[in-house]
Design an enzyme around this catalytic site. Structure first.
Site, PDB file in Angstrom:
ATOM      1  N   LYS A  11       7.767  -2.781   1.615  1.00  0.00           N
ATOM      2  CA  LYS A  11       8.610  -4.147   2.074  1.00  0.00           C
ATOM      3  C   LYS A  11      10.022  -4.194   1.338  1.00  0.00           C
ATOM      4  O   LYS A  11      10.247  -4.403  -0.107  1.00  0.00           O
ATOM      5  CB  LYS A  11       7.373  -4.928   2.441  1.00  0.00           C
ATOM      6  CG  LYS A  11       6.655  -4.277   2.965  1.00  0.00           C
ATOM      7  CD  LYS A  11       6.907  -4.062   4.840  1.00  0.00           C
ATOM      8  CE  LYS A  11       5.312  -3.805   5.512  1.00  0.00           C
ATOM      9  NZ  LYS A  11       5.633  -3.797   6.885  1.00  0.00           N
TER      10      LYS A  11
ATOM     11  N   LYS B 212       5.134   2.719   0.377  1.00  0.00           N
ATOM     12  CA  LYS B 212       6.115   2.081   1.014  1.00  0.00           C
ATOM     13  C   LYS B 212       5.957   0.472   0.794  1.00  0.00           C
ATOM     14  O   LYS B 212       5.243  -0.346   0.470  1.00  0.00           O
ATOM     15  CB  LYS B 212       4.968   2.407   2.093  1.00  0.00           C
ATOM     16  CG  LYS B 212       5.236   1.222   3.302  1.00  0.00           C
ATOM     17  CD  LYS B 212       5.538   1.284   4.679  1.00  0.00           C
ATOM     18  CE  LYS B 212       5.194   0.591   5.153  1.00  0.00           C
ATOM     19  NZ  LYS B 212       4.833   0.664   6.666  1.00  0.00           N
TER      20      LYS B 212
ATOM     21  N   ASP C 260      10.025   1.992  13.850  1.00  0.00           N
ATOM     22  CA  ASP C 260       8.387   2.010  13.703  1.00  0.00           C
ATOM     23  C   ASP C 260       8.297   1.124  14.982  1.00  0.00           C
ATOM     24  O   ASP C 260       8.050   0.780  16.504  1.00  0.00           O
ATOM     25  CB  ASP C 260       7.798   1.065  12.609  1.00  0.00           C
ATOM     26  CG  ASP C 260       6.835   0.086  12.853  1.00  0.00           C
ATOM     27  OD1 ASP C 260       5.970  -0.131  12.000  1.00  0.00           O
ATOM     28  OD2 ASP C 260       6.059  -0.147  14.415  1.00  0.00           O
TER      29      ASP C 260
ATOM     30  N   ASP D 125      10.684  -0.325   3.373  1.00  0.00           N
ATOM     31  CA  ASP D 125      10.153  -0.798   5.658  1.00  0.00           C
ATOM     32  C   ASP D 125      10.640  -1.887   5.683  1.00  0.00           C
ATOM     33  O   ASP D 125      10.371  -2.533   4.656  1.00  0.00           O
ATOM     34  CB  ASP D 125       8.789  -0.609   5.709  1.00  0.00           C
ATOM     35  CG  ASP D 125       8.870  -1.067   7.526  1.00  0.00           C
ATOM     36  OD1 ASP D 125       7.420  -1.798   7.422  1.00  0.00           O
ATOM     37  OD2 ASP D 125       9.834  -1.579   8.268  1.00  0.00           O
TER      38      ASP D 125
ATOM     39  N   GLY E 206      -0.234   0.954  10.106  1.00  0.00           N
ATOM     40  CA  GLY E 206      -0.994   0.305  10.349  1.00  0.00           C
ATOM     41  C   GLY E 206      -0.932  -0.839  10.347  1.00  0.00           C
ATOM     42  O   GLY E 206       0.945  -1.305  10.297  1.00  0.00           O
TER      43      GLY E 206
ATOM     44  N   LYS F 118       1.884   3.571  16.284  1.00  0.00           N
ATOM     45  CA  LYS F 118       0.907   2.279  16.022  1.00  0.00           C
ATOM     46  C   LYS F 118       0.386   2.783  17.783  1.00  0.00           C
ATOM     47  O   LYS F 118       0.793   2.642  18.509  1.00  0.00           O
ATOM     48  CB  LYS F 118       0.695   1.499  15.695  1.00  0.00           C
ATOM     49  CG  LYS F 118       1.196   1.393  14.241  1.00  0.00           C
ATOM     50  CD  LYS F 118       2.228  -0.351  13.987  1.00  0.00           C
ATOM     51  CE  LYS F 118       2.406  -0.730  12.631  1.00  0.00           C
ATOM     52  NZ  LYS F 118       3.403  -1.518  12.448  1.00  0.00           N
TER      53      LYS F 118
ATOM     54  N   GLU G 183      12.650   2.976   7.173  1.00  0.00           N
ATOM     55  CA  GLU G 183      11.736   2.902   8.394  1.00  0.00           C
ATOM     56  C   GLU G 183      12.608   1.045   8.959  1.00  0.00           C
ATOM     57  O   GLU G 183      12.777  -0.073   8.597  1.00  0.00           O
ATOM     58  CB  GLU G 183      10.324   2.285   8.051  1.00  0.00           C
ATOM     59  CG  GLU G 183       8.845   1.653   9.651  1.00  0.00           C
ATOM     60  CD  GLU G 183       8.073   1.900   9.060  1.00  0.00           C
ATOM     61  OE1 GLU G 183       7.897   1.825   7.766  1.00  0.00           O
ATOM     62  OE2 GLU G 183       6.859   1.096   9.464  1.00  0.00           O
TER      63      GLU G 183
ATOM     64  N   SER H 227       0.613  -0.090   2.130  1.00  0.00           N
ATOM     65  CA  SER H 227       2.850  -0.414   1.896  1.00  0.00           C
ATOM     66  C   SER H 227       2.430  -1.102   1.143  1.00  0.00           C
ATOM     67  O   SER H 227       1.098  -2.046   1.278  1.00  0.00           O
ATOM     68  CB  SER H 227       2.333  -0.933   3.449  1.00  0.00           C
ATOM     69  OG  SER H 227       2.741  -1.719   4.096  1.00  0.00           O
TER      70      SER H 227
HETATM   71  C1  LIG Z   1       1.996  -7.916   8.993  1.00  0.00           C
HETATM   72  S1  LIG Z   1       2.965  -6.216   8.719  1.00  0.00           S
HETATM   73  C2  LIG Z   1       1.952  -5.165   9.993  1.00  0.00           C
HETATM   74  C3  LIG Z   1       3.520  -4.493   9.952  1.00  0.00           C
HETATM   75  C4  LIG Z   1       3.987  -3.137   8.768  1.00  0.00           C
HETATM   76  N1  LIG Z   1       2.605  -2.437   8.487  1.00  0.00           N
HETATM   77  C5  LIG Z   1       1.595  -1.859   7.273  1.00  0.00           C
HETATM   78  O1  LIG Z   1       3.467  -2.133   6.646  1.00  0.00           O
HETATM   79  C6  LIG Z   1       1.684  -1.427   6.911  1.00  0.00           C
HETATM   80  C7  LIG Z   1       0.018  -2.616   6.683  1.00  0.00           C
HETATM   81  C8  LIG Z   1      -1.032  -1.792   6.871  1.00  0.00           C
HETATM   82  O2  LIG Z   1      -1.181  -1.066   5.789  1.00  0.00           O
HETATM   83  O3  LIG Z   1      -2.171  -1.777   7.537  1.00  0.00           O
HETATM   84  C9  LIG Z   1       4.776  -2.285   9.960  1.00  0.00           C
HETATM   85  O4  LIG Z   1       5.602  -3.044  10.204  1.00  0.00           O
HETATM   86  O5  LIG Z   1       4.495  -1.171   8.961  1.00  0.00           O
HETATM   87 MG   LIG Z   2       6.476  -1.325   9.907  1.00  0.00          MG
END
Ligand SMILES: CSCC[C@@H](NC(=O)CCC(=O)O)C(=O)O
Ligand SMILES: [Mg+2]
Length: 368
Positions: A163, A161, A239, A189, A291, A263, A214, A135
């Site tokens: 953001k 991925k 998610d 995402d 994650g 998750k 996402e 991510s």
């Molecule tokens: C601080 S963002 C945590 C939530 C985010 N998690 C990630 O982007 C992956 C984070 C990881 O690699 O653990 C999601 O919305 O999927």
């Molecule tokens: Mg997410």
């Protein structure tokens, strides 16, 4: 098992680089780690709640409080119980799924260590290593983003991925697709940042052959995800919306999601996460493991979960070095784009207690 005590350990770990999403920017991970002391041995569980209620309504202080005042006393008064009964013992408390998940994971760890069974065996793992994605946060500019992504590609990650948020979407996606080529998996995402007014922007992402988009809209708005899924080519993945097996089934049957990010903390525990997996598999819906910047404690459990048959897409199960210079357990290291599923009893990892003490950001609370 008989629960003797629950220890709440609050730790803070610096991130190797800031991690920015549509809801905020993190430079350290403050988290709650739980150790349970039982008549059959100890177990560790990681609460995935963030320091502030920005991803979900849960946050570290609230998780610690609800465990100390409600969830912990309920378990301590329960007499002999097994890990599979934890969710029913805690069902009188509404919500607080991440806090419940951490307690269940710690108790499952204690129980499986005594049985000599790994999380992977217990969940029904069918593979001994899992394909890993990564991510990538919102960057200050495109060159910085491409530099970070190049590093991950060089490390062997099987999927990128990104953001995204309004104003940071089409341009970074186009630049990264151009950098990585057409073959490597690419997805985005939004963490709920868009609305129906953004349809043209979201539709424009169709040209980049994304694996999925996402959580474009807010958690509760299933109808808008149904609406979007009928307007764009890119598969919609949920998610934040997926808080239980029943909610997953409802979202799938209404056509809101064709891929699910699982998750364990968000759905209330690894046992519920396996049930979400099973329900998705029965409906032909591929899943992947999300994650929450876990340390090796939660990462070990996530990798075991990601080894189930329905996890057919690379998850956010990155190596420890994606977020941390040093891990609380032995580090998870990418080998040929994969992480090996731990085979030791319980989570199969060992918590480095000296680091738990060194990284403590509050005194330990023990509930008996
Ligand atoms: C601080 S963002 C945590 C939530 C985010 N998690 C990630 O982007 C992956 C984070 C990881 O690699 O653990 C999601 O919305 O999927
Ligand atoms: Mg997410």
């Amino acid at each position: 098992m008989l629960l003797h005590a629950i220890e709440l350990h609050r730790i803070a770990i610096p991130l190797v680089r800031p991690f920015e999403t549509s809801f905020g920017r993190e430079t350290e991970r403050e988290l709650l780690l739980i150790r349970v002391r039982t008549d059959i041995g100890d177990g560790w569980g990681e609460c995935v709640a963030m320091a502030a209620p920005l991803y979900s309504s849960e946050y570290v202080d609230a998780a610690a409080h609800v465990i100390e005042r409600h969830l912990g006393p309920a378990l301590l008064a329960a007499g002999p119980f097994t890990a599979v009964t934890v969710s029913s013992l805690l069902s009188h408390v509404v919500g607080h799924r991440m806090a419940k998940a951490a307690l269940e994971a710690a108790l499952l760890d204690a129980e499986l260590r005594q049985w000599g069974v790994s999380f992977g065996e217990y969940f029904g793992a069918v593979r001994d290593r899992v394909e890993c994605g990564v991510s990538v946060g919102i960057s200050p500019d495109i060159p910085t983003l491409l530099d970070e992504v190049s590093g991950y590609v060089a490390e062997g990650y099987r999927r990128i991925k990104l953001k995204v948020k309004p104003g940071w979407d089409r341009e970074p996606v186009a630049a990264v697709r151009d950098l990585i080529g057409a073959e490597l998996g690419l997805q985005v995402d939004a963490n709920t940042a868009y609305s129906r007014d953004d349809l043209d922007t979201l539709k424009a992402l169709d040209e980049f052959g994304l694996l999925l988009i996402e959580q474009p809209f807010v958690e509760e708005d299933i109808a808008s995800h149904v609406w979007l899924a009928s307007k764009i080519q890119t598969p919609v993945c949920l998610d934040e919306s997926i808080t239980s097996t029943d909610v997953a089934i409802d979202a799938i049957e209404r056509g809101a999601t064709s891929i699910v990010n699982i998750k364990a903390g968000r759905v209330g525990g690894y046992l519920e996460a396996v049930r979400v997996h099973d329900a998705c598999r029965e409906r032909g819906i591929p899943v992947w493991c999300g994650g929450m910047l876990e340390t090796g404690v939660g990462r070990a459990a996530n990798v075991a979960l990601a080894a189930l048959p329905g996890f057919t897409l690379p998850g956010d199960t990155s190596g420890s070095s994606r977020y941390y210079a040093e891990d609380l357990t032995e580090p998870f290291e990418l080998v040929d784009g994969h992480l090996v599923v731990p085979t030791g009893a319980g989570t199969g990892v060992t918590v480095r207690e000296e680091l738990v003490a060194d990284w403590a950001c509050a005194s330990v609370v023990t509930i008996r």
